[in-house]
Enzyme design. Sequence first.
Site, PDB file in Angstrom:
ATOM      1  N   TYR A 163       0.805  -1.341   0.152  1.00 52.14           N
ATOM      2  CA  TYR A 163       0.036   0.353  -0.509  1.00 52.14           C
ATOM      3  C   TYR A 163       1.235   1.557   0.271  1.00 52.14           C
ATOM      4  O   TYR A 163       1.029   2.482  -1.143  1.00 52.14           O
ATOM      5  CB  TYR A 163      -0.674  -0.170   1.622  1.00 52.14           C
ATOM      6  CG  TYR A 163      -1.501   1.418   1.192  1.00 52.14           C
ATOM      7  CD1 TYR A 163      -2.649   1.545   0.984  1.00 52.14           C
ATOM      8  CD2 TYR A 163      -1.680   1.969   2.412  1.00 52.14           C
ATOM      9  CE1 TYR A 163      -3.339   2.606   1.046  1.00 52.14           C
ATOM     10  CE2 TYR A 163      -2.454   3.575   2.451  1.00 52.14           C
ATOM     11  CZ  TYR A 163      -3.584   3.227   1.194  1.00 52.14           C
ATOM     12  OH  TYR A 163      -4.105   4.491   2.297  1.00 52.14           O
ATOM     13  N   LYS A 167       0.656   4.289  -2.459  1.00 48.39           N
ATOM     14  CA  LYS A 167       0.870   6.116  -2.542  1.00 48.39           C
ATOM     15  C   LYS A 167       1.946   6.533  -2.505  1.00 48.39           C
ATOM     16  O   LYS A 167       2.522   7.587  -3.079  1.00 48.39           O
ATOM     17  CB  LYS A 167       0.913   6.173  -0.689  1.00 48.39           C
ATOM     18  CG  LYS A 167      -0.869   5.449  -0.862  1.00 48.39           C
ATOM     19  CD  LYS A 167      -2.176   5.808  -1.622  1.00 48.39           C
ATOM     20  CE  LYS A 167      -3.622   6.006  -1.234  1.00 48.39           C
ATOM     21  NZ  LYS A 167      -4.857   5.839  -2.061  1.00 48.39           N
TER      22      LYS A 167
END
Length: 256
Positions: A163, A167
């Site tokens: 994740y 990002k």
Amino acid sequence: MIRYDLRGRRALVTGGASGIGLATVRMLAEAGARVAVNHLPGDARAETALVELRAAGHDVLAAPGNVGDAVAGPRMVEQALAGLGGLDFLVNNAGTPGTTSLIPPTALELLTEELWQAVLQVNLLGVFRCAKAAAPALKEAGGAVVNVASIAGIDSPGSSMAYGATKAGVISLTKNLARGLAPDVRVNAIAPGAVDSPWMVEWTEERRQASASKALLKRRCQPEDLAEVILFLLAGARMVTGQTLVVDGGLTLEAR
């Protein structure tokens, strides 16, 4: 909060059925913009949100489609643009953690190919696909884009290293989209900290309280806190592009 007059402006918000996305849709609509609300097909939250927004007198339309799909994502953008008659603002908010529980950096065995593909397709490629599909309309309107990144892309572990990597990619992509779409379109991002919003990662009450107590402002972000900054980057900030604004109440500052 600064009030903007966005009558006549058209916006598309991905992941707009809940949380940060819905708060952004509401603020844009309250300012007078016509807003296309992207959501996954069959998401009951979207139907409820659209009914409530229309009942409040806002001009919103549904834009179902999975931004993580190479065909469905761009097609959704094209259909939204047709419904709106053009585009002034794009908010790339849709995202997924790919997991329901936190995966510490030491648990490499839990970072499966399936998880990586899920977060890459939605969180990173989805942002690019939507921006690419919307670029001609945004250039014509002299519009603006805001991507939703995360402090996990800067110096927080986030829900998983997969994740966080996506990002971090969004932050880099934001800079390069700003270069690629200049001078007609501004492209910026926000990096939220801990947010009280519907999310697939399960937070214990202890972790929730800890994220508030560690922040300099001693609270967690609300979706409206993020939406307010998104609106500023879209409708104001005329000389700001390629930047990522951290909105975390000082959580990452205290963590250092």
